[in-house]
Design a protein around this motif. Structure first.
Motif, PDB file in Angstrom:
ATOM      1  N   ALA A 144       4.065  48.809 -51.735  1.00 21.32           N
ATOM      2  CA  ALA A 144       4.889  49.811 -52.424  1.00 21.32           C
ATOM      3  C   ALA A 144       5.839  49.137 -53.419  1.00 21.32           C
ATOM      4  O   ALA A 144       6.021  49.627 -54.534  1.00 21.32           O
ATOM      5  CB  ALA A 144       5.682  50.633 -51.408  1.00 21.32           C
ATOM      6  N   TYR A 145       6.431  47.999 -53.025  1.00 25.42           N
ATOM      7  CA  TYR A 145       7.304  47.264 -53.940  1.00 25.42           C
ATOM      8  C   TYR A 145       6.522  46.776 -55.162  1.00 25.42           C
ATOM      9  O   TYR A 145       7.008  46.829 -56.282  1.00 25.42           O
ATOM     10  CB  TYR A 145       7.943  46.059 -53.246  1.00 25.42           C
ATOM     11  N   LEU A 146       5.304  46.283 -54.916  1.00 31.15           N
ATOM     12  CA  LEU A 146       4.482  45.796 -56.019  1.00 31.15           C
ATOM     13  C   LEU A 146       4.139  46.919 -56.988  1.00 31.15           C
ATOM     14  O   LEU A 146       4.244  46.753 -58.202  1.00 31.15           O
ATOM     15  CB  LEU A 146       3.208  45.148 -55.485  1.00 31.15           C
ATOM     16  N   TYR A 147       3.742  48.076 -56.470  1.00 34.34           N
ATOM     17  CA  TYR A 147       3.459  49.223 -57.332  1.00 34.34           C
ATOM     18  C   TYR A 147       4.703  49.656 -58.102  1.00 34.34           C
ATOM     19  O   TYR A 147       4.629  50.016 -59.277  1.00 34.34           O
ATOM     20  CB  TYR A 147       2.903  50.399 -56.531  1.00 34.34           C
ATOM     21  N   TYR A 194      15.398  46.386 -55.113  1.00 35.57           N
ATOM     22  CA  TYR A 194      14.500  46.669 -54.003  1.00 35.57           C
ATOM     23  C   TYR A 194      15.203  47.573 -53.017  1.00 35.57           C
ATOM     24  O   TYR A 194      16.318  47.300 -52.598  1.00 35.57           O
ATOM     25  CB  TYR A 194      14.066  45.377 -53.316  1.00 35.57           C
ATOM     26  N   ARG A 195      14.538  48.631 -52.669  1.00 31.46           N
ATOM     27  CA  ARG A 195      15.070  49.546 -51.658  1.00 31.46           C
ATOM     28  C   ARG A 195      14.338  49.289 -50.354  1.00 31.46           C
ATOM     29  O   ARG A 195      13.133  49.042 -50.359  1.00 31.46           O
ATOM     30  CB  ARG A 195      14.861  50.988 -52.103  1.00 31.46           C
ATOM     31  N   THR A 196      15.050  49.339 -49.268  1.00 29.96           N
ATOM     32  CA  THR A 196      14.398  49.132 -47.984  1.00 29.96           C
ATOM     33  C   THR A 196      13.828  50.444 -47.480  1.00 29.96           C
ATOM     34  O   THR A 196      14.300  51.525 -47.829  1.00 29.96           O
ATOM     35  CB  THR A 196      15.390  48.578 -46.943  1.00 29.96           C
ATOM     36  N   PHE A 197      12.803  50.338 -46.695  1.00 29.94           N
ATOM     37  CA  PHE A 197      12.167  51.503 -46.096  1.00 29.94           C
ATOM     38  C   PHE A 197      12.650  51.653 -44.661  1.00 29.94           C
ATOM     39  O   PHE A 197      12.911  50.662 -43.978  1.00 29.94           O
ATOM     40  CB  PHE A 197      10.641  51.338 -46.081  1.00 29.94           C
ATOM     41  N   ALA A 198      12.725  52.870 -44.224  1.00 27.83           N
ATOM     42  CA  ALA A 198      13.063  53.117 -42.819  1.00 27.83           C
ATOM     43  C   ALA A 198      11.934  52.574 -41.952  1.00 27.83           C
ATOM     44  O   ALA A 198      10.798  52.436 -42.398  1.00 27.83           O
ATOM     45  CB  ALA A 198      13.238  54.614 -42.582  1.00 27.83           C
ATOM     46  N   ASP A 199      12.241  52.258 -40.709  1.00 27.70           N
ATOM     47  CA  ASP A 199      11.202  51.780 -39.799  1.00 27.70           C
ATOM     48  C   ASP A 199      10.110  52.834 -39.671  1.00 27.70           C
ATOM     49  O   ASP A 199      10.382  54.003 -39.428  1.00 27.70           O
ATOM     50  CB  ASP A 199      11.793  51.475 -38.423  1.00 27.70           C
ATOM     51  N   THR A 200       8.892  52.397 -39.872  1.00 34.22           N
ATOM     52  CA  THR A 200       7.751  53.302 -39.780  1.00 34.22           C
ATOM     53  C   THR A 200       6.700  52.676 -38.896  1.00 34.22           C
ATOM     54  O   THR A 200       6.813  51.538 -38.453  1.00 34.22           O
ATOM     55  CB  THR A 200       7.134  53.582 -41.165  1.00 34.22           C
ATOM     56  N   HIS A 201       5.654  53.419 -38.670  1.00 34.57           N
ATOM     57  CA  HIS A 201       4.522  52.920 -37.887  1.00 34.57           C
ATOM     58  C   HIS A 201       3.567  52.096 -38.745  1.00 34.57           C
ATOM     59  O   HIS A 201       2.582  51.574 -38.257  1.00 34.57           O
ATOM     60  CB  HIS A 201       3.767  54.093 -37.259  1.00 34.57           C
ATOM     61  N   LEU A 202       3.863  51.953 -40.029  1.00 30.95           N
ATOM     62  CA  LEU A 202       2.996  51.227 -40.943  1.00 30.95           C
ATOM     63  C   LEU A 202       3.159  49.723 -40.783  1.00 30.95           C
ATOM     64  O   LEU A 202       4.198  49.242 -40.347  1.00 30.95           O
ATOM     65  CB  LEU A 202       3.309  51.619 -42.387  1.00 30.95           C
ATOM     66  N   SER A 203       2.131  48.993 -41.156  1.00 25.58           N
ATOM     67  CA  SER A 203       2.213  47.535 -41.091  1.00 25.58           C
ATOM     68  C   SER A 203       3.195  47.025 -42.143  1.00 25.58           C
ATOM     69  O   SER A 203       3.554  47.746 -43.077  1.00 25.58           O
ATOM     70  CB  SER A 203       0.836  46.917 -41.316  1.00 25.58           C
ATOM     71  N   ALA A 204       3.577  45.773 -42.005  1.00 29.70           N
ATOM     72  CA  ALA A 204       4.541  45.177 -42.933  1.00 29.70           C
ATOM     73  C   ALA A 204       3.995  45.090 -44.352  1.00 29.70           C
ATOM     74  O   ALA A 204       4.756  45.042 -45.313  1.00 29.70           O
ATOM     75  CB  ALA A 204       4.935  43.789 -42.439  1.00 29.70           C
ATOM     76  N   SER A 205       2.679  45.088 -44.505  1.00 28.79           N
ATOM     77  CA  SER A 205       2.106  44.971 -45.846  1.00 28.79           C
ATOM     78  C   SER A 205       2.248  46.265 -46.652  1.00 28.79           C
ATOM     79  O   SER A 205       2.220  46.218 -47.887  1.00 28.79           O
ATOM     80  CB  SER A 205       0.631  44.568 -45.768  1.00 28.79           C
ATOM     81  N   ALA A 206       2.438  47.402 -45.998  1.00 31.62           N
ATOM     82  CA  ALA A 206       2.576  48.671 -46.727  1.00 31.62           C
ATOM     83  C   ALA A 206       3.827  48.700 -47.610  1.00 31.62           C
ATOM     84  O   ALA A 206       3.720  49.022 -48.794  1.00 31.62           O
ATOM     85  CB  ALA A 206       2.562  49.849 -45.752  1.00 31.62           C
ATOM     86  N   PRO A 207       5.009  48.342 -47.096  1.00 36.61           N
ATOM     87  CA  PRO A 207       6.181  48.303 -47.983  1.00 36.61           C
ATOM     88  C   PRO A 207       6.036  47.259 -49.088  1.00 36.61           C
ATOM     89  O   PRO A 207       6.471  47.482 -50.217  1.00 36.61           O
ATOM     90  CB  PRO A 207       7.342  47.950 -47.056  1.00 36.61           C
ATOM     91  N   GLU A 208       5.396  46.130 -48.780  1.00 33.81           N
ATOM     92  CA  GLU A 208       5.191  45.109 -49.806  1.00 33.81           C
ATOM     93  C   GLU A 208       4.342  45.655 -50.943  1.00 33.81           C
ATOM     94  O   GLU A 208       4.625  45.408 -52.116  1.00 33.81           O
ATOM     95  CB  GLU A 208       4.536  43.873 -49.199  1.00 33.81           C
TER      96      GLU A 208
END
Length: 60
Positions: A19-22, A3-17
């Motif tokens: 992305a991980y699922l995809y 799992y790679r972490t994402f830089a802080d963005t304006h997106l909600s927490a569900s967006a990286p989740e």
């Protein structure tokens, strides 16, 4: 799977989740595995949560 972490963005927490699922799904497709969570896994987890909530309500 790494799992790679994402830089802080304006997106909600569900967006990286999502992305991980995809990413996990793509990995499974490429390697013929089934490590990514499925709808069945999610349904099983929600049923477990419902049972826990019902059981805890019986005691409190």
């Amino acid at each position: 799977m790494v799992y790679r972490t994402f830089a802080d963005t304006h997106l909600s927490a569900s967006a990286p989740e999502l992305a991980y699922l995809y990413g996990a799904y793509a990995h499974d497709r490429q390697h013929g595995t089934a490590e990514a969570s499925s709808f069945t896994d999610g349904l099983r987890l929600h049923r477990l949560f419902d049972q826990l909530a019902q059981t805890s309500g019986d005691f409190f």
